[in-house]
Motif scaffolding. Structure first.
Motif, short mmCIF file in Angstrom:
data_model
loop_
_atom_site.label_atom_id
_atom_site.label_comp_id
_atom_site.label_asym_id
_atom_site.label_seq_id
_atom_site.Cartn_x
_atom_site.Cartn_y
_atom_site.Cartn_z
N UNK A 132 43.97 4.72 -45.36
CA UNK A 132 43.26 5.87 -44.71
C UNK A 132 41.85 5.70 -44.49
N UNK A 133 41.24 4.99 -45.54
CA UNK A 133 39.79 4.43 -45.57
C UNK A 133 39.43 3.53 -44.57
N UNK A 134 40.52 2.87 -44.05
CA UNK A 134 40.08 1.94 -42.92
C UNK A 134 40.07 2.42 -41.68
N UNK A 135 40.29 3.98 -41.64
CA UNK A 135 40.57 4.43 -40.42
C UNK A 135 39.17 5.20 -39.99
N UNK A 136 38.22 5.36 -41.08
CA UNK A 136 37.17 6.26 -41.19
C UNK A 136 35.94 5.39 -40.56
N UNK A 137 35.21 6.05 -39.54
CA UNK A 137 34.18 5.34 -39.26
C UNK A 137 32.97 5.37 -40.15
N UNK A 138 31.92 4.42 -39.92
CA UNK A 138 30.88 4.31 -40.99
C UNK A 138 29.54 4.88 -40.01
N UNK A 139 28.94 5.91 -40.66
CA UNK A 139 27.75 6.54 -39.58
C UNK A 139 26.45 6.22 -40.56
N UNK A 140 26.39 5.57 -41.64
CA UNK A 140 25.23 5.53 -42.18
C UNK A 140 25.12 5.01 -43.63
N UNK A 141 24.04 4.79 -44.36
CA UNK A 141 23.91 4.13 -45.66
C UNK A 141 23.14 5.08 -46.57
N UNK A 142 23.51 4.90 -47.78
CA UNK A 142 22.93 5.77 -48.86
C UNK A 142 22.09 4.83 -49.55
N UNK A 143 21.05 5.48 -50.18
CA UNK A 143 20.14 4.57 -51.08
C UNK A 143 20.78 4.27 -52.32
N UNK A 144 20.44 3.24 -53.16
CA UNK A 144 20.92 2.89 -54.41
C UNK A 144 20.95 4.37 -55.25
N UNK A 145 21.98 4.60 -55.85
CA UNK A 145 22.11 5.60 -57.01
C UNK A 145 21.03 5.52 -58.12
N UNK A 146 20.09 6.62 -58.44
CA UNK A 146 19.33 6.39 -59.56
C UNK A 146 20.20 7.08 -60.83
N UNK A 147 20.66 6.20 -61.49
CA UNK A 147 21.60 6.41 -62.45
C UNK A 147 20.73 7.04 -63.85
N UNK A 148 19.44 6.73 -63.87
CA UNK A 148 18.62 7.11 -65.07
C UNK A 148 18.38 8.85 -64.72
N UNK A 149 18.53 9.22 -63.56
CA UNK A 149 18.27 10.85 -63.33
C UNK A 149 19.74 11.43 -63.25
N UNK A 150 20.80 10.93 -64.01
CA UNK A 150 22.14 11.45 -64.10
C UNK A 150 22.16 12.94 -64.81
N UNK A 151 22.71 13.76 -64.30
CA UNK A 151 23.12 15.05 -65.10
C UNK A 151 24.19 14.57 -65.88
N UNK A 152 23.92 14.42 -67.37
CA UNK A 152 24.70 13.70 -68.19
C UNK A 152 25.63 14.53 -68.76
N UNK A 153 27.05 14.13 -68.60
CA UNK A 153 28.32 14.88 -69.30
C UNK A 153 28.55 14.12 -70.66
N UNK A 154 28.23 12.63 -70.64
CA UNK A 154 28.61 11.98 -72.01
C UNK A 154 27.60 10.82 -72.01
N UNK A 155 27.10 10.45 -73.03
CA UNK A 155 26.21 9.40 -73.16
C UNK A 155 26.37 8.87 -74.36
N UNK A 156 26.63 7.50 -74.72
CA UNK A 156 26.81 6.75 -75.99
C UNK A 156 26.20 5.54 -75.91
#
Length: 371
Positions: free
Chosen positions: A81-105
């Motif tokens: 299914x993914x292969x049928x979806x058009x690409x219309x843009x790009x996102x910036x790299x994720x800032x994982x340091x700003x994550x809303x943390x659910x778990x972190x060890x």
């Protein structure tokens, strides 16, 4: 996935009807909904999203339902299914340091900046069957749930940050000089780059990667890791709109990020130090994120002057055989008719047998003459 024949349409249609009937199961039992799969089988959904290369929990749950719980088949459905979806843009790299943390060890230090958050985990469960679930009762029913504000929006620096100040860990310096590869658009090449490898490993079969990870810790690679940090939570996705020179947040995704460190003796011109492995996946996927990080480090051996001796260190072996969809397709195509191939092989076998019998007869005649 590979298919090699056409034909037998009536038999195939009948097979599809039987498949649909089996998928439904006993009509006296309530049908399983996509929403139930998405909410109550979330770890299976997360695996399908990762290996299917598409972040959409509802579609992943639908694929699991359609595949009767066969996760590899569901992964293939999602990729198709993914292969049928058009690409219309790009996102910036994720800032994982700003994550809303659910778990972190972190397993390297008890007290890390920002603290540790145990969160939801099977790590401390007793691994005993909970028969209360047969009656539709969860063992936590009736217990108060944590307040929603306990999931904190914290800017947590990555734990290796304060270790790095000692100079014991290799620096993380992103290479912005070249465009990031996209293995869904361009085929994997060898020798591969680290961005290609990480993408391939995320799409790889979890069991295969875990086995490779396990092999390195049992001596096939001398690659015992420490989990510098494992974190799971929600991260904002920001998209760049170049036409109006704007960056806009378009939503959030749940991810799991794992950073490992590994003791390395190093080359003669560099001092011994810790080196890094890295894994970033959709959803709550800690076991696979850890496996990806360890295998990522194993595949970096050449950077540190290590001899490539074991399967987990061989990039062509790992990357070419980790894809569950490709592996499943080639394995399952063996169930399809191979009449022509088998007849040709039989003819070859008969000729070989005739040659063998002829040589055996000649040898026996020679023996008799000598006698």
């Amino acid at each position: 996935m590979i298919t090699s024949i056409k034909g037998g349409e009536k038999a195939i249609d009948a097979s599809h009807q039987l498949l649909s009937k089996r998928r439904r199961g006993d009509p006296n039992v309530a049908q399983l909904s996509v929403e139930q799969i998405r909410e109550q089988l979330s770890l299976a959904v997360d695996r399908v999203m990762n290996e299917g290369s598409l972040y959409d929990p509802t579609l992943a749950a639908l694929a699991i339902k359609q595949a009767e719980g066969d996760l590899i088949e569901a992964i293939y459905l999602l990729r198709a299914y993914r292969s049928t979806i058009p690409r219309f843009g790009f996102t910036l790299p994720l800032d994982t340091a700003s994550m809303i943390v659910r778990r972190r060890i972190s397993t390297t230090h008890k007290d890390v900046p920002g603290g540790q958050f145990l969160g939801p985990t099977y790590d401390y469960t007793h691994r005993l069957i909970d028969f209360a679930l047969l009656d539709g009762c969860d063992d936590e029913d009736g217990l108060p749930l944590p307040d929603s504000d306990q999931v904190e929006d914290l800017h947590l620096h990555h734990d290796a940050g304060f270790i790095s100040r000692t100079g014991l860990v290799e620096e993380e310096l992103p290479d912005d000089s070249q465009e990031v590869a996209d293995i869904t658009r361009s085929p994997l090449t060898f020798p591969s780059t680290r961005d290609q490898r990480l993408q391939n490993l995320v799409r790889g079969d979890e069991g295969f990667l875990m086995a490779l990870c396990y092999s390195t810790m049992r001596g096939y690679g001398r690659n015992h890791p420490y989990v510098a940090e494992m974190r799971h939570g929600d991260v904002s996705v920001v998209m760049e709109i170049p036409e109006i020179d704007l960056e806009a947040g378009i939503g959030t995704v749940q991810i799991t990020e794992c950073r490992t460190i590994h003791l390395t003796v190093g080359k003669s011109e560099t001092p011994p130090r810790y080196t890094r492995g890295y894994g970033l996946l959709f959803g709550h996927s800690e076991r696979k994120a850890l496996s990806v990080a360890v295998v990522d480090r194993a595949l970096r051996g050449a950077e540190f002057g290590e001899e490539r001796r074991y399967p987990a260190q061989d990039e062509e072996f790992v990357l070419s055989h980790s894809d569950s969809v490709a592996a499943s397709g080639l394995v399952q195509h063996l169930k399809l008719p191979h009449y022509v191939d088998f007849q040709a092989e039989q003819q070859l076998l008969r000729r070989l047998r005739e040659d063998y019998d002829k040589r055996a007869s000649e040898a026996l005649a020679k023996e008799n003459d000598d006698a």
